[in-house]
Design a protein around this motif. Structure first.
Motif, PDB file in Angstrom:
ATOM      1  N   ASP A 194      40.637  39.620  46.391  1.00 20.87           N
ATOM      2  CA  ASP A 194      39.923  39.262  45.170  1.00 20.87           C
ATOM      3  C   ASP A 194      40.846  38.689  44.100  1.00 20.87           C
ATOM      4  N   GLU A 195      41.982  39.325  43.874  1.00 17.07           N
ATOM      5  CA  GLU A 195      42.901  38.864  42.831  1.00 17.07           C
ATOM      6  C   GLU A 195      43.462  37.480  43.157  1.00 17.07           C
ATOM      7  N   GLN A 196      43.833  37.260  44.419  1.00 16.80           N
ATOM      8  CA  GLN A 196      44.360  35.961  44.834  1.00 16.80           C
ATOM      9  C   GLN A 196      43.285  34.887  44.729  1.00 16.80           C
TER      10      GLN A 196
ATOM     11  N   VAL B 207      40.671  34.835  42.662  1.00 16.67           N
ATOM     12  CA  VAL B 207      40.468  34.528  41.249  1.00 16.67           C
ATOM     13  C   VAL B 207      41.596  33.653  40.721  1.00 16.67           C
ATOM     14  N   GLU B 208      42.828  33.969  41.080  1.00 18.59           N
ATOM     15  CA  GLU B 208      43.975  33.175  40.638  1.00 18.59           C
ATOM     16  C   GLU B 208      43.884  31.744  41.180  1.00 18.59           C
ATOM     17  N   ASN B 209      43.567  31.590  42.463  1.00 19.20           N
ATOM     18  CA  ASN B 209      43.451  30.264  43.062  1.00 19.20           C
ATOM     19  C   ASN B 209      42.330  29.456  42.413  1.00 19.20           C
TER      20      ASN B 209
ATOM     21  N   SER C  11      41.078  29.873  39.404  1.00 22.47           N
ATOM     22  CA  SER C  11      41.476  29.564  38.026  1.00 22.47           C
ATOM     23  C   SER C  11      42.432  28.378  37.989  1.00 22.47           C
ATOM     24  N   GLU C  12      43.370  28.335  38.918  1.00 27.12           N
ATOM     25  CA  GLU C  12      44.307  27.205  38.994  1.00 27.12           C
ATOM     26  C   GLU C  12      43.584  25.907  39.340  1.00 27.12           C
TER      27      GLU C  12
END
Length: 128
Positions: A18-20, A22-24, A26-27
């Motif tokens: 989930d965190e990865q 969201v980060e991907n 967002s980028e």
């Protein structure tokens, strides 16, 4: 799912945490940008009069604004105003033909989108 459209799957076959994820995402969104302008451009499709105008221009490029107005049952001034909005947003081009101005779709994106929305060409109009 429709067989005409590609199916998207993660390249490595494994789900992201989930965190990865969201980060991907967002980028990706930060790198893309221009969402405000795109939303404004796409908002023009929410008006059925403007959408009818686009369908007319897709069905027969090079039509005059007065003929569009008659076809969609709108006044000349309402149609001219809608065409001006569509021109400023990059959906439509105006082409001078002598003393007349004729209208056509601005690019292949608009053309392809209208096909996806169910618009068709009149007899005698083809793709080149």
């Amino acid at each position: 799912m429709n067989g005409d459209h590609p199916v998207h799957v993660p390249a490595d076959g494994g789900p992201l945490g989930d965190e990865q994820l969201v980060e991907n995402l967002s980028e990706l969104l930060a790198a893309t940008g221009g969402f405000e302008q795109l939303a404004e451009r796409m908002a023009l499709l929410s008006d059925q009069g403007r959408l009818r105008i686009l369908f007319c221009l897709h069905a027969h490029p090079g039509v005059r604004s007065t003929d569009i107005a008659r076809a969609i049952g709108a006044s000349d001034s309402t149609t001219s105003h809608a065409l001006a909005l569509l021109r400023s947003a990059g959906w439509v081009d105006a082409v001078r033909a002598g003393r007349e101005v004729r209208y056509e779709l601005a690019d292949v994106f608009v053309h392809d989108l209208l096909h996806e929305l169910g618009s068709d060409h009149l007899p005698g109009v083809r793709h080149d």
